[in-house]
Design a protein around this motif. Structure first.
Motif, PDB file in Angstrom:
ATOM      1  N   THR A  34      -8.206   0.592  -5.800  1.00  0.00           N
ATOM      2  CA  THR A  34      -9.053   1.764  -5.737  1.00  0.00           C
ATOM      3  C   THR A  34      -9.222   2.320  -7.133  1.00  0.00           C
ATOM      4  O   THR A  34      -8.638   1.823  -8.089  1.00  0.00           O
ATOM      5  CB  THR A  34      -8.449   2.829  -4.799  1.00  0.00           C
ATOM      6  OG1 THR A  34      -7.146   3.159  -5.272  1.00  0.00           O
ATOM      7  CG2 THR A  34      -8.362   2.321  -3.372  1.00  0.00           C
TER       8      THR A  34
ATOM      9  N   ASP B 238      -6.197   3.003  -9.268  1.00  0.00           N
ATOM     10  CA  ASP B 238      -5.382   1.878  -9.680  1.00  0.00           C
ATOM     11  C   ASP B 238      -5.924   1.182 -10.909  1.00  0.00           C
ATOM     12  O   ASP B 238      -5.323   0.238 -11.405  1.00  0.00           O
ATOM     13  CB  ASP B 238      -5.290   0.837  -8.543  1.00  0.00           C
ATOM     14  CG  ASP B 238      -4.508   1.349  -7.360  1.00  0.00           C
ATOM     15  OD1 ASP B 238      -3.441   1.935  -7.605  1.00  0.00           O
ATOM     16  OD2 ASP B 238      -4.972   1.198  -6.227  1.00  0.00           O
TER      17      ASP B 238
ATOM     18  N   VAL C  72      -0.909  -4.048  -7.277  1.00  0.00           N
ATOM     19  CA  VAL C  72      -2.273  -4.437  -6.897  1.00  0.00           C
ATOM     20  C   VAL C  72      -2.529  -5.894  -7.257  1.00  0.00           C
ATOM     21  O   VAL C  72      -3.125  -6.652  -6.480  1.00  0.00           O
ATOM     22  CB  VAL C  72      -3.304  -3.519  -7.583  1.00  0.00           C
ATOM     23  CG1 VAL C  72      -4.723  -4.016  -7.335  1.00  0.00           C
ATOM     24  CG2 VAL C  72      -3.160  -2.093  -7.068  1.00  0.00           C
TER      25      VAL C  72
ATOM     26  N   GLN D   5       0.828  -1.205   0.000  1.00  0.00           N
ATOM     27  CA  GLN D   5       0.000   0.000   0.000  1.00  0.00           C
ATOM     28  C   GLN D   5       0.861   1.253   0.000  1.00  0.00           C
ATOM     29  O   GLN D   5       0.565   2.226  -0.701  1.00  0.00           O
ATOM     30  CB  GLN D   5      -0.927  -0.014   1.208  1.00  0.00           C
ATOM     31  CG  GLN D   5      -1.959   1.109   1.196  1.00  0.00           C
ATOM     32  CD  GLN D   5      -3.034   0.910   2.258  1.00  0.00           C
ATOM     33  OE1 GLN D   5      -3.014  -0.079   2.990  1.00  0.00           O
ATOM     34  NE2 GLN D   5      -3.954   1.838   2.340  1.00  0.00           N
ATOM     35  N   ASP D   6       1.937   1.236   0.793  1.00  0.00           N
ATOM     36  CA  ASP D   6       2.845   2.391   0.801  1.00  0.00           C
ATOM     37  C   ASP D   6       3.556   2.537  -0.540  1.00  0.00           C
ATOM     38  O   ASP D   6       3.790   3.663  -1.004  1.00  0.00           O
ATOM     39  CB  ASP D   6       3.878   2.241   1.922  1.00  0.00           C
ATOM     40  CG  ASP D   6       3.253   2.342   3.303  1.00  0.00           C
ATOM     41  OD1 ASP D   6       2.486   3.290   3.532  1.00  0.00           O
ATOM     42  OD2 ASP D   6       3.524   1.465   4.132  1.00  0.00           O
TER      43      ASP D   6
ATOM     44  N   HIS E  32      -4.469  -5.566  -0.406  1.00  0.00           N
ATOM     45  CA  HIS E  32      -4.528  -4.175  -0.844  1.00  0.00           C
ATOM     46  C   HIS E  32      -5.532  -4.042  -1.961  1.00  0.00           C
ATOM     47  O   HIS E  32      -5.160  -4.029  -3.130  1.00  0.00           O
ATOM     48  CB  HIS E  32      -3.152  -3.712  -1.316  1.00  0.00           C
ATOM     49  CG  HIS E  32      -2.080  -3.930  -0.294  1.00  0.00           C
ATOM     50  ND1 HIS E  32      -2.103  -3.335   0.932  1.00  0.00           N
ATOM     51  CD2 HIS E  32      -0.967  -4.710  -0.322  1.00  0.00           C
ATOM     52  CE1 HIS E  32      -1.026  -3.708   1.628  1.00  0.00           C
ATOM     53  NE2 HIS E  32      -0.336  -4.552   0.885  1.00  0.00           N
TER      54      HIS E  32
ATOM     55  N   ARG F 102       2.324   1.783  -3.393  1.00  0.00           N
ATOM     56  CA  ARG F 102       1.358   2.402  -4.300  1.00  0.00           C
ATOM     57  C   ARG F 102       1.348   3.917  -4.121  1.00  0.00           C
ATOM     58  O   ARG F 102       1.222   4.676  -5.085  1.00  0.00           O
ATOM     59  CB  ARG F 102      -0.031   1.826  -4.049  1.00  0.00           C
ATOM     60  CG  ARG F 102      -0.205   0.402  -4.567  1.00  0.00           C
ATOM     61  CD  ARG F 102      -1.418  -0.255  -3.965  1.00  0.00           C
ATOM     62  NE  ARG F 102      -2.637   0.502  -4.181  1.00  0.00           N
ATOM     63  CZ  ARG F 102      -3.765   0.295  -3.499  1.00  0.00           C
ATOM     64  NH1 ARG F 102      -3.817  -0.622  -2.553  1.00  0.00           N
ATOM     65  NH2 ARG F 102      -4.851   1.007  -3.775  1.00  0.00           N
TER      66      ARG F 102
END
Length: 348
Positions: free
Chosen positions: A342, A345, A332, A291-292, A339, A294
């Protein structure tokens, strides 16, 4: 995913390694294969030019050139170590990077002292990178990365660079880069001639991009084909002398194969480099920083969007890094459950 990243035996390192031997071996073979034509041509150029001076220089070149890479490795390690030491004593961000690295090493379950983190006092490297890995087991981030990224994003960058270290054989990449240097210089000169001719005729990539980049795809392809005739002619002209000499010693079929292999190398190297970037991202995701990461890639996308259209046009073929959007979608896909994607993405 899991087939490529797993633990190796504790006897081989201070902690579990996150990249398999098969992956590291693939990187080794890839580096050798895509650079072998230039390495061979470089040796031929060195000894061929030496022969023009005298037989004695051929003997000197035959003795010095093969062992020169070891000297380059030693000098590179010494320079990197000195730079790291100076950075640790001068950079106010060093303590923050050390703390972030300690957290990453703990998650990876490796001894943090195996790798040395330090801060490069620049905004970006080569105008785009915010971190890199070096010989001597150094993991480097830029000053701007420390200033701009969140704590989690900084750890994601360090985890990505750890991935590059774990992919291994950085010393071999340095040797290959050195031994292919003369051929790369010759190729760069040829490309410079082509670029100059195209610039004088005002039919370079900027012309294509400004007039065709946003048009229908068939029109783009047709325009590229037509405009490529002039640069292609320049390439053939500048390479004719090399082909003629090669034909004399190797025969026409072999000489043509060699020329094609050398010309194809930039694309092959770029693809291999992009593959390594995806591999380093994979390590960061496995360590839980997907996530970080991304978030880092979203920030990098803004810089990518600022690149002129004519440069982005050929980026998938020749760029050493995939586009941040491509990398983010790959991140992703590696772990969609942990994760979830969204809206930003999704493919554009």
């Amino acid at each position: 995913m899991n087939a490529h990243i797993r633990r190796e035996s504790e006897s081989e390192s201070a902690g579990p390694v996150l990249v398999t031997r098969r992956t590291r071996f693939s990187v080794l073979i890839g580096d050798l294969v895509v650079s072998l034509p230039s390495v061979v041509l470089s040796g031929w150029l060195i000894w061929g030019l030496s022969a023009l001076v005298g037989d004695w220089l051929v003997v000197v070149a035959a003795l010095v050139w093969p062992v020169s890479g070891a000297c380059v490795l030693l000098v590179s390690v010494l320079i990197t170590g000195a730079t790291a030491q100076a950075s640790r004593s001068a950079s106010p961000e060093h303590a923050e990077v050390v703390a972030a690295w300690a957290a990453v090493a703990a998650v990876a379950r490796i001894d943090e002292s195996r790798y040395t983190p330090w801060v490069h006092d620049v905004a970006t490297v080569n105008g785009e990178m915010h971190g890199y890995a070096t010989l001597g087991r150094h993991i480097v981030v830029t000053r701007r990365a420390v200033d701009v990224f969140t704590r989690g994003e900084l750890r994601a960058v360090l985890a990505h660079e750890l991935g590059h270290q774990l992919l291994g054989y950085m010393w071999l990449r340095m040797l290959i880069k050195w031994y292919r240097g003369p051929a790369d210089l010759l190729f760069a000169l040829a490309v410079g001639v082509v670029s100059k001719v195209a610039s004088l005729l005002q039919v370079g990539p900027r012309w294509i991009a400004h007039r065709l980049y946003r048009g229908p795809r068939p029109v783009i392809l047709l325009g590229v084909l037509v405009v490529a005739i002039v640069p292609t002619a320049a390439v053939l002209g500048s390479g004719w002398a090399l082909l003629a000499v090669s034909t004399r010693f190797l025969g026409l079929p072999t000489a043509l194969a060699v020329v094609v292999a050398i010309v194809a190398q930039p694309v092959a190297r770029a693809r291999l480099s992009q593959w390594r970037e995806y591999g380093a991202d994979r390590v960061a995701v496995e360590l839980g920083y997907g996530q970080d990461l991304r978030g880092v890639l979203r920030r990098l996308q803004a810089d990518w969007d600022a690149i002129p259209d004519e440069q982005r046009l050929l980026a998938p073929l020749f760029h050493t890094h995939p586009s941040p959007d491509s990398r983010r979608r790959a991140v992703v896909a590696l772990d969609p459950r942990r994760h979830p994607a969204t809206a930003d993405d999704q493919p554009s």
